[in-house]
Scaffold this motif. Structure first.
Motif, PDB file in Angstrom:
ATOM      1  N   ASN A 244       0.841  -1.192   0.000  1.00  0.00           N
ATOM      2  CA  ASN A 244       0.000   0.000   0.000  1.00  0.00           C
ATOM      3  C   ASN A 244       0.879   1.246   0.000  1.00  0.00           C
ATOM      4  N   ASN A 245       0.238   2.390  -0.084  1.00  0.00           N
ATOM      5  CA  ASN A 245       0.971   3.656  -0.167  1.00  0.00           C
ATOM      6  C   ASN A 245       1.770   3.959   1.088  1.00  0.00           C
ATOM      7  N   GLY A 246       1.415   3.337   2.207  1.00  0.00           N
ATOM      8  CA  GLY A 246       2.154   3.551   3.445  1.00  0.00           C
ATOM      9  C   GLY A 246       3.476   2.825   3.508  1.00  0.00           C
ATOM     10  N   GLU A 261      11.408  -7.343  -2.663  1.00  0.00           N
ATOM     11  CA  GLU A 261      11.586  -7.358  -4.117  1.00  0.00           C
ATOM     12  C   GLU A 261      10.342  -7.921  -4.805  1.00  0.00           C
ATOM     13  N   GLY A 262       9.803  -7.167  -5.752  1.00  0.00           N
ATOM     14  CA  GLY A 262       8.613  -7.594  -6.486  1.00  0.00           C
ATOM     15  C   GLY A 262       7.297  -7.144  -5.873  1.00  0.00           C
ATOM     16  N   LEU A 263       7.342  -6.563  -4.680  1.00  0.00           N
ATOM     17  CA  LEU A 263       6.119  -6.076  -4.030  1.00  0.00           C
ATOM     18  C   LEU A 263       5.467  -5.001  -4.892  1.00  0.00           C
ATOM     19  N   ILE A 264       4.149  -5.089  -5.071  1.00  0.00           N
ATOM     20  CA  ILE A 264       3.399  -4.126  -5.882  1.00  0.00           C
ATOM     21  C   ILE A 264       2.558  -3.260  -4.960  1.00  0.00           C
ATOM     22  N   CYS A 265       2.667  -1.937  -5.112  1.00  0.00           N
ATOM     23  CA  CYS A 265       1.942  -1.001  -4.244  1.00  0.00           C
ATOM     24  C   CYS A 265       1.178   0.035  -5.068  1.00  0.00           C
ATOM     25  N   PRO A 266      -0.076   0.288  -4.724  1.00  0.00           N
ATOM     26  CA  PRO A 266      -0.762   1.451  -5.276  1.00  0.00           C
ATOM     27  C   PRO A 266      -0.348   2.680  -4.460  1.00  0.00           C
ATOM     28  N   THR A 267      -0.016   3.765  -5.112  1.00  0.00           N
ATOM     29  CA  THR A 267       0.457   4.947  -4.392  1.00  0.00           C
ATOM     30  C   THR A 267       0.255   6.187  -5.241  1.00  0.00           C
ATOM     31  N   GLY A 268       0.635   7.329  -4.683  1.00  0.00           N
ATOM     32  CA  GLY A 268       0.514   8.572  -5.419  1.00  0.00           C
ATOM     33  C   GLY A 268       1.622   8.741  -6.444  1.00  0.00           C
ATOM     34  N   PRO A 269       1.398   9.546  -7.470  1.00  0.00           N
ATOM     35  CA  PRO A 269       2.376   9.718  -8.549  1.00  0.00           C
ATOM     36  C   PRO A 269       3.715  10.272  -8.088  1.00  0.00           C
ATOM     37  N   VAL A 270       3.762  10.963  -6.955  1.00  0.00           N
ATOM     38  CA  VAL A 270       5.007  11.571  -6.498  1.00  0.00           C
ATOM     39  C   VAL A 270       6.107  10.546  -6.294  1.00  0.00           C
ATOM     40  N   ALA A 271       5.738   9.307  -5.995  1.00  0.00           N
ATOM     41  CA  ALA A 271       6.739   8.267  -5.739  1.00  0.00           C
ATOM     42  C   ALA A 271       7.622   8.004  -6.952  1.00  0.00           C
ATOM     43  N   VAL A 272       7.082   8.274  -8.126  1.00  0.00           N
ATOM     44  CA  VAL A 272       7.841   8.034  -9.368  1.00  0.00           C
ATOM     45  C   VAL A 272       7.754   9.277 -10.255  1.00  0.00           C
ATOM     46  N   ALA A 273       7.970  10.434  -9.658  1.00  0.00           N
ATOM     47  CA  ALA A 273       7.774  11.703 -10.365  1.00  0.00           C
ATOM     48  C   ALA A 273       8.558  11.765 -11.673  1.00  0.00           C
ATOM     49  N   ARG A 371      -3.543   7.883  -8.260  1.00  0.00           N
ATOM     50  CA  ARG A 371      -2.952   6.569  -7.996  1.00  0.00           C
ATOM     51  C   ARG A 371      -2.181   6.057  -9.202  1.00  0.00           C
ATOM     52  N   VAL A 372      -1.086   5.409  -8.893  1.00  0.00           N
ATOM     53  CA  VAL A 372      -0.334   4.637  -9.869  1.00  0.00           C
ATOM     54  C   VAL A 372       0.053   3.333  -9.184  1.00  0.00           C
ATOM     55  N   LEU A 373       0.405   2.343  -9.960  1.00  0.00           N
ATOM     56  CA  LEU A 373       0.950   1.109  -9.402  1.00  0.00           C
ATOM     57  C   LEU A 373       2.460   1.121  -9.599  1.00  0.00           C
ATOM     58  N   VAL A 374       3.179   0.816  -8.522  1.00  0.00           N
ATOM     59  CA  VAL A 374       4.631   0.739  -8.620  1.00  0.00           C
ATOM     60  C   VAL A 374       5.088  -0.623  -8.112  1.00  0.00           C
ATOM     61  N   LYS A 375       6.220  -1.061  -8.614  1.00  0.00           N
ATOM     62  CA  LYS A 375       6.797  -2.343  -8.217  1.00  0.00           C
ATOM     63  C   LYS A 375       8.198  -2.098  -7.674  1.00  0.00           C
TER      64      LYS A 375
END
Length: 385
Positions: A244-246, A261-273, A371-375
């Protein structure tokens, strides 16, 4: 007679001086600088500092911040909120770290009729007389859970297990996942919980693995959120794990290590600006936040929590600017009321996590742009298509 006139003139001049001095906007900020949620609260404080560096005044009026530590305790959050409103006479509240603490603080804001910007995700807060008084910055958990379910469906996964906190945030994450899974035709097979202060979650992990889910969602945040991830790795679980985003922080990565490694999280776009397309309106604000953070704190941001506080500051100051245009003066009930109305009518306010639009009908102000998904790959976050 002359003495009376001088005394009266002195009293008037003192009153005018006090009025002029109080023209500043006073913000009451509560965060968890100590206690089990300090890994969120300290970044929150750094995010506010970045916000002040980014926008230090509004409409020519200075902004003064009074910051208090709630020690990660809901009772202290209530006590601090009351002190800020009743003794410090703040114009607006912002805080705090953790759902239980934030909801407790929001209840006080509604009771005392002071606008508040919540920077931790909570259930819909009480409206209060003449309200609502509270808006919240984080993405609704259901919006994030829907992104997880959509990704599961793309991977043809049918069942999901859940291991989360045994508190209000855990309830919110579980219930959001349950609703999203039901809508998406995914079966939620269990509901395991643990306390933030636990040192082992192996029993919960073993019970979850025994249900043979296609994927597992971890409903824990910050460093305590690493416990299930570590235990699942130790037991040799190979299926997809969603976070999660936290969990978007270097502290989480440090504790979880290679297990993440490989964990998928929904989060805000700032994480991958940097990975966002130039057409995304959030990208320039997210990059400006990073510059302001470094200016204020002397280092680059390494988490997503500080950005929530920064966005809270952006929303707060935009509303304050519009409230000042009404002619109401800071420090008065009239200013609190117009500030509340300004918060509730915020339109297309661009932050680092979202583009914010608030209405009196809902304290949430974000949509799918938030929201975006990041890995997690090699100790960093990669934007997923």
């Amino acid at each position: 007679m002359r003495h009376r006139i001088l005394a009266a003139a002195t009293a008037i001049s003192l009153a005018l001086a006090a009025t002029a001095a109080r023209a500043e906007i006073v913000v009451g900020f509560v965060t968890g600088l100590s206690g089990p949620i300090s890994s969120i609260g300290i970044p929150n404080a750094k995010g506010i500092a970045a916000g002040a560096a980014y926008r230090g005044e509004v409409g020519g009026e200075a902004i003064r911040i009074i910051q208090l530590d709630d020690a990660s305790d809901p009772t202290a959050a209530v006590r601090n909120a009351r002190k800020l409103v009743e003794q410090e006479r703040v114009d607006i509240l912002i805080g705090t770290s953790g759902a239980p603490q934030t909801f407790a603080m929001a209840t006080v804001a509604a009771e005392l009729k002071v606008p508040m910007v919540a920077i931790s995700p909570i259930a819909e807060p009480p409206k209060g007389d003449g309200g609502p008084w509270v808006v919240q910055i984080p993405q609704p958990q259901k919006l994030l859970a829907q992104a997880i379910v959509a990704d599961m469906k793309k991977r043809n996964l049918k069942t999901v297990g859940f291991i989360g906190f045994s508190d209000a945030l855990g309830d919110l994450m579980h219930d959001s996942l349950s609703a999203a899974a039901q809508e998406g035709g995914i079966k939620l097979v269990n509901n395991e919980r643990y306390a933030r202060t636990d040192t082992s979650v192996m029993p919960q992990v073993l019970k979850t693995i025994a249900t043979r889910p296609d994927a597992i969602v971890v409903g824990g945040t910050a460093t305590p959120g690493a416990l299930p991830v570590l235990a699942l790795s130790e037991r040799g679980y190979k299926g997809p794990i969603y976070g999660n985003n936290g969990m978007i922080s270097t502290d989480f990565l440090r504790v979880a290590g290679k297990a993440a490694e490989g964990l998928i999280c929904p989060t805000g776009p700032v994480a991958v600006a940097e990975q966002l397309p130039d057409s995304n309106p959030i990208k320039p604000v997210a990059l400006a936040y990073r510059a302001a953070y470094e200016k204020a704190n002397g280092s680059k941001p390494t988490d997503g929590f500080s950005a929530y506080a920064f966005d809270g500051w952006v929303v707060l100051t935009d509303a304050a600017k519009r409230a000042l245009e009404s002619g109401a003066k800071p420090g008065t009930p009239a200013f609190k009321e117009v500030l509340r109305q300004a918060l509730m009518s915020s339109k297309e306010i661009v932050g680092t996590h979202a583009v914010y639009n608030f209405t009196p009908q809902s304290s949430f102000g974000v949509d799918e742009r938030s929201r975006v998904l990041v890995k997690i790959e090699q100790g960093g976050w990669k934007l997923l298509p």
